[in-house]
Scaffold this motif. Structure first.
Motif, mmCIF file in Angstrom:
data_model
loop_
_atom_site.group_PDB
_atom_site.id
_atom_site.type_symbol
_atom_site.label_atom_id
_atom_site.label_comp_id
_atom_site.label_asym_id
_atom_site.label_seq_id
_atom_site.Cartn_x
_atom_site.Cartn_y
_atom_site.Cartn_z
ATOM 1 N N HIS A 1 0.846 -1.189 0.000
ATOM 2 C CA HIS A 1 0.000 0.000 0.000
ATOM 3 C C HIS A 1 0.881 1.238 0.000
ATOM 4 C CE1 HIS A 1 -3.855 -1.965 0.729
ATOM 5 N NE2 HIS A 1 -3.331 -2.652 1.733
ATOM 6 N N THR B 1 -5.083 1.836 6.396
ATOM 7 C CA THR B 1 -6.103 0.801 6.461
ATOM 8 C C THR B 1 -6.707 0.796 7.860
ATOM 9 O OG1 THR B 1 -4.553 -0.935 7.147
ATOM 10 C CG2 THR B 1 -4.869 -0.612 4.779
ATOM 11 N N THR C 1 -9.207 -1.623 10.131
ATOM 12 C CA THR C 1 -9.862 -2.921 10.209
ATOM 13 C C THR C 1 -10.700 -3.007 11.477
ATOM 14 O OG1 THR C 1 -7.985 -3.923 9.050
ATOM 15 C CG2 THR C 1 -9.497 -5.416 10.187
ATOM 16 N N HIS D 1 -2.632 -10.048 11.604
ATOM 17 C CA HIS D 1 -1.963 -9.023 10.802
ATOM 18 C C HIS D 1 -0.447 -9.160 10.958
ATOM 19 C CE1 HIS D 1 -0.805 -4.877 9.501
ATOM 20 N NE2 HIS D 1 0.096 -5.037 10.462
ATOM 21 N N ASP E 1 3.240 -7.308 9.033
ATOM 22 C CA ASP E 1 3.670 -6.310 8.063
ATOM 23 C C ASP E 1 5.187 -6.245 7.963
ATOM 24 O OD1 ASP E 1 4.673 -4.444 10.054
ATOM 25 O OD2 ASP E 1 2.606 -3.861 10.457
ATOM 26 N N TRP F 1 -5.048 0.319 12.893
ATOM 27 C CA TRP F 1 -4.819 1.475 12.017
ATOM 28 C C TRP F 1 -3.397 1.370 11.478
ATOM 29 C CZ3 TRP F 1 -8.121 5.801 11.053
ATOM 30 C CH2 TRP F 1 -7.516 6.847 10.348
ATOM 31 N N GLU G 1 -3.039 -10.450 5.936
ATOM 32 C CA GLU G 1 -4.090 -10.708 6.919
ATOM 33 C C GLU G 1 -4.514 -12.161 6.736
ATOM 34 O OE1 GLU G 1 -6.258 -6.428 7.566
ATOM 35 O OE2 GLU G 1 -6.499 -7.397 5.625
ATOM 36 N N GLN H 1 -13.550 -3.442 6.272
ATOM 37 C CA GLN H 1 -12.193 -3.017 5.932
ATOM 38 C C GLN H 1 -12.307 -1.690 5.196
ATOM 39 O OE1 GLN H 1 -8.806 -4.919 6.136
ATOM 40 N NE2 GLN H 1 -8.470 -2.732 6.142
ATOM 41 N N TRP I 1 -10.363 2.181 3.972
ATOM 42 C CA TRP I 1 -9.136 2.942 3.732
ATOM 43 C C TRP I 1 -9.429 4.423 3.924
ATOM 44 C CZ3 TRP I 1 -7.303 0.933 -1.724
ATOM 45 C CH2 TRP I 1 -6.946 -0.423 -1.627
ATOM 46 N N ASN J 1 -3.963 -1.341 -4.906
ATOM 47 C CA ASN J 1 -3.822 -1.073 -3.473
ATOM 48 C C ASN J 1 -3.168 0.274 -3.183
ATOM 49 O OD1 ASN J 1 -4.860 -3.632 -2.654
ATOM 50 N ND2 ASN J 1 -2.914 -4.543 -3.254
#
Length: 293
Positions: free
Chosen positions: A59, A64, A66, A75, A77, A92, A103, A120, A122, A253
């Motif tokens: 992204h 994002t 959720t 999650h 990352d 967040w 995810e 979900q 954005w 994305n």
């Protein structure tokens, strides 16, 4: 406060049979406040062995958000964060100049049947924050303001409303509220944002004298209060905030105020140069049709 626009979702298959109803962006409206993307998934029974995992993907230019009603997801990352998301909490993740995340189904649920249900969203970042450093924040359910207005349960997920403030840090004025209304209840909705929309999650609701069907995102006239009424028990999401500071381009994305930045991000992902999640070699490839300037 009357309903200005009604937006009906269209079905999208995210892979593995995982289908969502997408409300934003739409032909009727690209954004409400800073919200530029709105997906509703479930409720769906997730069977043992089924693959609803969302593999690593990138992204830029957005955050994002959720929120789960039921179920759980894991999650991870490229910053090294690993966080289980459960109902009532807010995740967040601010992508800024670029982040990669996944995810997935939590390990303890891989052999179990459970219900997945959530939203979900954005949020487009302000122009001055589009190239900021990526970050991630998890706020547990018990840290979010929750109170009753008569019989109605109000949960303030993001922003400031009803005389309370959420601890979730945002980069622009943003409001996100979850309501749980018993059958026959009503609520006077005050003016809480410059732009505001109401989403009827699981039952029809009435705004002033107009019925908003289940699964519809109703953009409201945010300049005056409205009376909400639930003929049957209903869950409602309110989203909004200040309007965007100029146009945003969305592709796959990526979100940006500059088309060329989206092309740069696509090239970076194709070259596997946007980061990686430790121990995860899978990824979602770019769509075959690349963005054009």
């Amino acid at each position: 406060m009357s309903v200005v626009t009604e937006i009906r979702g269209h079905q999208k298959d995210l892979g593995g049979g995982f289908r969502v109803s997408r409300l934003l962006p739409s032909l009727e409206r690209q954004s409400v406040g800073p919200f530029v993307f709105f997906d509703h998934f479930g409720p769906v029974s997730v069977e043992p062995g089924s693959n609803f995992d969302v593999r690593p993907h990138p992204h830029i230019g957005l955050a994002t958000v959720t929120y789960l009603f039921e179920g759980a997801m894991m999650h991870r990352d490229s910053l090294g964060n690993a966080q289980r998301i459960e109902p009532g909490a807010i995740n967040w993740m601010s992508a800024g100049r670029g982040i990669v995340h996944s995810e997935r189904r939590p390990e303890d649920l891989r052999t179990k049947r459970y219900v997945a249900h959530g939203l979900q969203l954005w949020v487009a970042l302000p122009r001055e924050h589009e190239e900021s450093a990526p970050s991630f924040a998890h706020t547990p359910a018990e840290q979010l303001p929750s109170f009753r207005d008569g019989p109605v349960e109000v949960r303030l997920l993001v922003g400031q409303a009803f005389g309370r403030r959420s601890p979730v840090v945002t980069s622009s004025p943003t409001v996100y509220v979850a309501l749980s209304m018993p059958a026959g209840s009503s609520l006077l909705l005050p003016t809480i944002a410059n732009q505001l929309a109401l989403y009827a999650v699981d039952a029809d609701v009435v705004v002033d004298e107009r019925t908003v069907p289940r699964g519809v995102l109703a953009v409201l006239d945010a300049s005056r209060p409205a009376r909400l009424r639930a003929p049957t028990a209903a869950r409602i999401a309110l989203v909004g905030g200040d309007p965007l500071d100029g146009r945003r381009f969305l592709w796959w994305n990526f979100v940006s105020s500059r088309k060329e930045r989206i092309v740069e991000a696509a090239d970076a992902w194709a070259a596997r140069a946007m980061g990686a999640i430790e121990g995860d070699t899978e990824f979602i490839p770019l769509p075959e049709k690349r963005p054009e300037l």
